[in-house]
Design a protein around this motif. Sequence first.
Motif, short mmCIF file in Angstrom:
data_model
loop_
_atom_site.label_atom_id
_atom_site.label_comp_id
_atom_site.label_asym_id
_atom_site.label_seq_id
_atom_site.Cartn_x
_atom_site.Cartn_y
_atom_site.Cartn_z
N ARG A 37 -58.74 -11.02 36.88
CA ARG A 37 -59.58 -10.32 35.92
C ARG A 37 -58.80 -9.18 35.26
O ARG A 37 -57.72 -8.81 35.71
CB ARG A 37 -60.85 -9.82 36.59
CG ARG A 37 -60.59 -8.74 37.59
CD ARG A 37 -61.86 -8.27 38.24
NE ARG A 37 -61.57 -7.17 39.13
CZ ARG A 37 -61.26 -5.95 38.74
NH1 ARG A 37 -61.24 -5.65 37.47
NH2 ARG A 37 -60.98 -5.00 39.60
N ASP A 38 -59.38 -8.60 34.25
CA ASP A 38 -58.75 -7.51 33.51
C ASP A 38 -58.62 -6.28 34.40
O ASP A 38 -59.61 -5.79 34.94
CB ASP A 38 -59.59 -7.18 32.27
CG ASP A 38 -58.97 -6.11 31.42
OD1 ASP A 38 -57.73 -5.96 31.47
OD2 ASP A 38 -59.72 -5.41 30.71
N THR A 41 -60.83 -2.87 34.10
CA THR A 41 -62.25 -2.77 34.43
C THR A 41 -62.49 -2.03 35.74
O THR A 41 -63.63 -1.80 36.11
CB THR A 41 -62.89 -4.16 34.51
OG1 THR A 41 -62.21 -4.92 35.51
CG2 THR A 41 -62.81 -4.87 33.18
#
Length: 76
Positions: A37-38, A41
């Motif tokens: 995931r990014d 975040t």
Amino acid sequence: MTYVLIPIIAVLMIMVVVSLVRGIIAFLQSTKADLERDPGTGATEMQLMQNRMMFARIKYQALAVVVVALLLAMAR
């Protein structure tokens, strides 16, 4: 005093192992989606748990070293 410090060392060693196992379990529960995931975040709950368990393990190890140092100092 020695009779008090030896059980304290045993308890601290058990706490080190427990925090290590909990950290490994949190690491294994991290999914591939968590890893891909990014990063902007923020951290996931499992990553925060890994961090807390690593800090706890280091804290308990340091306390055990202090107790061992006390035992060695008393033995002289």
